[in-house]
Design a protein around this motif. Sequence first.
Motif, PDB file in Angstrom:
ATOM      1  N   GLU A  17      26.062 -31.030  32.212  1.00 53.60           N
ATOM      2  CA  GLU A  17      25.004 -31.955  31.778  1.00 53.60           C
ATOM      3  C   GLU A  17      23.609 -31.335  31.886  1.00 53.60           C
ATOM      4  O   GLU A  17      22.706 -31.721  31.145  1.00 53.60           O
ATOM      5  CB  GLU A  17      25.062 -33.262  32.575  1.00 53.60           C
ATOM      6  N   ASP A  18      23.417 -30.356  32.787  1.00 52.78           N
ATOM      7  CA  ASP A  18      22.066 -29.804  32.940  1.00 52.78           C
ATOM      8  C   ASP A  18      22.013 -28.280  32.863  1.00 52.78           C
ATOM      9  O   ASP A  18      20.995 -27.672  33.148  1.00 52.78           O
ATOM     10  CB  ASP A  18      21.446 -30.272  34.274  1.00 52.78           C
ATOM     11  N   THR A  19      23.121 -27.649  32.479  1.00 46.56           N
ATOM     12  CA  THR A  19      23.162 -26.184  32.476  1.00 46.56           C
ATOM     13  C   THR A  19      23.558 -25.659  31.098  1.00 46.56           C
ATOM     14  O   THR A  19      24.470 -26.192  30.465  1.00 46.56           O
ATOM     15  CB  THR A  19      24.152 -25.676  33.538  1.00 46.56           C
ATOM     16  N   TYR A  20      22.832 -24.628  30.667  1.00 47.84           N
ATOM     17  CA  TYR A  20      23.014 -24.094  29.321  1.00 47.84           C
ATOM     18  C   TYR A  20      23.205 -22.585  29.369  1.00 47.84           C
ATOM     19  O   TYR A  20      22.701 -21.920  30.272  1.00 47.84           O
ATOM     20  CB  TYR A  20      21.775 -24.398  28.456  1.00 47.84           C
ATOM     21  N   GLN A  21      23.910 -22.089  28.362  1.00 49.92           N
ATOM     22  CA  GLN A  21      24.050 -20.642  28.196  1.00 49.92           C
ATOM     23  C   GLN A  21      23.316 -20.287  26.904  1.00 49.92           C
ATOM     24  O   GLN A  21      23.573 -20.884  25.858  1.00 49.92           O
ATOM     25  CB  GLN A  21      25.525 -20.281  28.097  1.00 49.92           C
TER      26      GLN A  21
END
Length: 315
Positions: free
Chosen positions: A90-94
């Motif tokens: 929900e709050d982490t991106y690559q």
Amino acid sequence: LQAMSDNESANEEDWLALRPQEPSPSQCCGSGCKPCIYDVYEKELAQWERAKAKQDKSLLMGKKEQSNNSELNPDTFTAFSVSLVEQLTEDTYQYKFELPGNSSLRLSLGQHIVLRGVVNGLEVQRAYTPISPRNAEGYFEVLIKCYEAGLMSQYIKTWKRGDVVFWRGPFGGFPYQPNKHGELLMLASGTGLAPMIPILQSITDDEEDETFVTLVGCFPTFDKIYLKPLLQDLARYWNIRIFYVLSQETSLEKLPWSYQENTYTGRLNEDLMKTIVNSCRRKPFVLICGSSAFNEDMSRYLKAAGIEENSCFVF
């Protein structure tokens, strides 16, 4: 005479306009980079003072605020284009960035790079560690956790494919050498996983490297574990073990069976640390990456488990 002094004051204003601006505290990422943004400022200020003393603006021509040659550089920011945005939790991106041709960032293991963002007119800088393999060609990838109230996060959340962002570096890193340590114990909290991934990949890619690795990933819940497929692949190697410590899970019953035997609920505390250290096949060298509170706790628990400070490295 009057005209003369008007010229002088206009000239003085010209020079003041060219004077480098002192960085604000928000521009320092706090990761101990060499050169730090303040070092760069000191260097530019000295260059400006020399040029002003000689009244020769051409001496400032070497001043590069940013470059577009796509070569990463510790002194100046370089433009890179976003090629992929993938939400992991929900709050982490690559994020994936393009490198020209088949070029590579050529980072040493665990090195970080510094991102520059501008939010509400305020320049912010933060350090992130690429998670792409060291020899990745034509791209690099970064794992970023976005915080609700984070200044940099507000900027990062606007990124879409094709956007251009500015990085400088590389800095830091862990001077890893194959087979130097019998076993590496990696303690990672959340995105602290980032510097561990390239080291793990370099070990599994090198058939001559027989270093054992025990990775302990600390996350709030099972859903918040990043990069599960990659970690599952790495755990298949004979010399890699991966444990998860989930602070907000109360039971292992809901977890897939493949995770149940290598997952602990609650926090990574002193007792669990002793259990993990004692289960290592050789006396471990420890790598730690997380928040400053996590890093301090881990150092304390390791000491209690008999691991000396000179056998630890904190990212």
